[in-house]
Design a protein around this motif. Structure first.
Motif, mmCIF file in Angstrom:
data_model
loop_
_atom_site.group_PDB
_atom_site.id
_atom_site.type_symbol
_atom_site.label_atom_id
_atom_site.label_comp_id
_atom_site.label_asym_id
_atom_site.label_seq_id
_atom_site.Cartn_x
_atom_site.Cartn_y
_atom_site.Cartn_z
ATOM 1 N N GLU A 25 9.026 0.952 -5.662
ATOM 2 C CA GLU A 25 10.260 1.316 -5.622
ATOM 3 C C GLU A 25 9.520 2.614 -4.140
ATOM 4 N N VAL A 26 10.901 3.278 -4.335
ATOM 5 C CA VAL A 26 10.493 3.852 -2.956
ATOM 6 C C VAL A 26 12.536 3.903 -2.422
ATOM 7 N N ALA A 27 12.710 5.365 -2.671
ATOM 8 C CA ALA A 27 13.935 6.357 -2.597
ATOM 9 C C ALA A 27 15.407 5.341 -3.020
ATOM 10 N N GLY A 28 14.608 5.087 -3.884
ATOM 11 C CA GLY A 28 16.165 3.901 -4.583
ATOM 12 C C GLY A 28 15.934 2.240 -4.143
ATOM 13 N N TYR A 29 14.899 2.362 -3.701
ATOM 14 C CA TYR A 29 15.285 0.638 -2.593
ATOM 15 C C TYR A 29 13.999 0.120 -4.349
ATOM 16 N N ARG A 30 14.064 -0.855 -4.404
ATOM 17 C CA ARG A 30 12.851 -1.701 -5.140
ATOM 18 C C ARG A 30 12.858 -2.938 -4.045
ATOM 19 N N TYR A 31 11.120 -2.861 -4.170
ATOM 20 C CA TYR A 31 10.249 -3.885 -2.956
ATOM 21 C C TYR A 31 9.359 -4.691 -3.996
ATOM 22 N N LYS A 32 9.238 -6.067 -3.451
ATOM 23 C CA LYS A 32 8.791 -7.175 -3.753
ATOM 24 C C LYS A 32 7.555 -7.408 -2.989
ATOM 25 N N VAL A 33 6.325 -7.079 -3.746
ATOM 26 C CA VAL A 33 5.489 -6.881 -2.510
ATOM 27 C C VAL A 33 3.944 -8.102 -2.741
ATOM 28 N N SER A 34 3.360 -9.318 -2.214
ATOM 29 C CA SER A 34 3.297 -10.220 -2.337
ATOM 30 C C SER A 34 1.980 -10.501 -2.243
ATOM 31 N N HIS A 35 0.951 -11.127 -2.442
ATOM 32 C CA HIS A 35 -0.518 -10.507 -1.912
ATOM 33 C C HIS A 35 -1.094 -10.144 -0.519
ATOM 34 N N LEU A 36 -0.522 -10.984 -0.033
ATOM 35 C CA LEU A 36 -1.016 -11.244 1.208
ATOM 36 C C LEU A 36 0.548 -11.172 3.057
ATOM 37 N N SER A 37 1.316 -9.957 1.875
ATOM 38 C CA SER A 37 2.577 -8.741 2.652
ATOM 39 C C SER A 37 1.597 -8.057 3.133
ATOM 40 N N PHE A 38 2.090 -6.759 3.747
ATOM 41 C CA PHE A 38 1.000 -5.717 4.111
ATOM 42 C C PHE A 38 2.844 -4.933 3.967
#
Length: 435
Positions: free
Chosen positions: A246-259
């Motif tokens: 969670e950054v600045a009100g945004y939510r990000y799914k980050v999978s195992h092979l993503s940067f």
């Protein structure tokens, strides 16, 4: 037999070394400061260039301090622990200005805005190699080497990552770590609570279920676990397959092979600086990854076009856009190939390429799109210089590239110290169209 040298350090250069001269040669030596007198021993030579090992600092600079980590100068991960955080920033700005001018004739007399935070405990991701010889241990590779240096601590890791490393190291030294592991990679969520773990095996020594149970028993904070059997090229996943940031009100799914951005303290400041005051009809996000900049841009522009060659990241991007309730257009391909054929005419472009940068030809193609504003986030000042020389039509741009019909000027430059204790420089350059 190594030749001993008595050196006066003139300056630091990108890569972490200090520069000196001796007997008509240019000498590079690590772990020093400008103005210091040192003893060093030659390691290698190439014509008039010499790389040396530091033996002793005979006259120390007043800025020299005591390193926090017992493994400093041994594991190779950090280069500047002998320098205060404030002085590191000052030196990095000097190196950045000198690199831009020397390599590309790109001059910037304006302010370089500093962005820094806690100099330790900042990393939300780390990779460790496993020494197969006895006693088994986790550690880091020596620079340009296959030698693994076992470590007991790594103070640049977040508290949760440090705890995870300690448990994995205990498993290795007690014999509980499964056999055949070549590398482990761990990353944490934005709350520094949950862990995602990647484990690469030469081949699985037992069933994936048994392996997963071993790791989850030792590290209860594991949210998602990805095991790789390299011999069979087979992945086994237990858990959701991603962590949530969670950054600045945004939510990000980050999978195992993503940067995802590594410095947990500066992520929000970076996001806001890149996207500041950006709005309009069309934005282009090159090397968009999981959509770190895409989501805020999608709130400010009628249309956002994203480009990234990483399929895992592109899948995360779509998921994150859905989470945010925004619509985007995504191209899963290399930015260079996209630029060759696109007919899009963006008003705003953001690019965050890997160390290789955009490339001179691609930089020219980007300029020809004619965007009013380009924000370039770079992790390597050398390749940044090459690309800026093209975008600004410097006389010292690469000879194989003719000047673009559209020229840009630099209006802002920022240095984000995303990797304190190391030589790495993260530069944000804002450019505006001139012609």
């Amino acid at each position: 037999m190594a030749e001993e040298l008595i050196l006066s350090i003139e300056k630091l250069v990108y890569g972490g070394d200090g520069l000196a001269h001796a007997d008509g040669s240019t000498v590079f030596v690590p772990f020093v400061l400008p103005g210091e007198e040192v003893r060093a021993a030659t390691k290698s030579k190439k014509k008039k260039l010499v790389w040396a090992e530091l033996l002793e600092v005979t006259s120390a600079a007043k800025e020299r301090g005591k390193a926090r980590c017992a493994h400093f100068q041994k594991c190779g991960g950090c280069h500047y622990q002998h320098i205060s955080a404030t002085e590191q920033l000052r030196l990095k700005k000097e190196i950045l200005r000198e690199t831009l001018s020397r390599l590309g004739g790109v001059s910037w007399a304006g302010e370089i805005t500093e962005h820094s935070a806690e100099p330790y405990g900042y990393r939300n991701r780390a990779q460790w190699a496993v020494r197969s010889g006895m006693p088994r241990a986790l550690g880091y590779f020596l620079p340009e080497s296959s030698v693994i240096v076992p470590i007991d601590e790594c103070p640049v890791l977040s508290p949760r990552l440090a705890l995870t490393f300690g448990r994995l190291q205990d498993m290795a030294r007690s014999g509980a770590l499964p056999a055949g592991i070549q590398e482990l990679e761990a990353f944490v969520d934005s709350a520094d609570e949950k862990i995602a773990l990647n484990v690469a095996f030469e081949k699985f020594p037992k069933s994936a279920e048994e392996l997963a149970a071993t790791f989850r028993s030792a590290i209860p904070e594991i949210e998602s676990l990805l095991l790789l059997d390299q011999k069979k090229n087979r992945f086994e996943l237990t858990g959701p397959g991603y962590l949530l940031h969670e950054v600045a009100g945004y939510r990000y799914k980050v999978s195992h092979l993503s940067f995802f951005q590594v410095n947990r303290f500066l992520i929000e400041e970076l996001l806001k600086t890149v996207t500041a005051n950006a709005k309009g009809a069309l934005a282009l996000d090159l090397y968009s990854g999981v959509g770190f900049f895409t989501l805020p841009l999608a709130k400010a522009f009628q249309k956002v076009v994203c480009v990234d060659a990483n399929l895992a990241a592109t899948r995360d991007l779509y998921a994150n856009a859905e989470l945010a309730g925004v619509t985007i257009v995504s191209h899963n391909e290399h930015a260079e190939e996209f630029l060759k054929k696109t007919e899009e005419k963006p008003e705003f472009v953001v690019l965050d390429p890997p160390r290789a940068g955009l490339g001179a030809e691609a930089a020219k193609t980007l300029a020809e799109l004619g965007a009013e504003e380009i924000v370039y986030l770079s992790c390597d000042p050398s390749t940044l210089t090459r690309d800026l020389a093209v975008l600004t039509d410097s006389p010292r741009k690469p000879k194989e590239v003719t000047g673009p019909s559209v020229r840009y000027e630099i209006v802002e430059m920022h240095l984000f110290d995303l990797f304190p204790q190391t030589f790495h420089i993260e530069t944000l350059v804002r450019l505006r169209r001139v012609l």
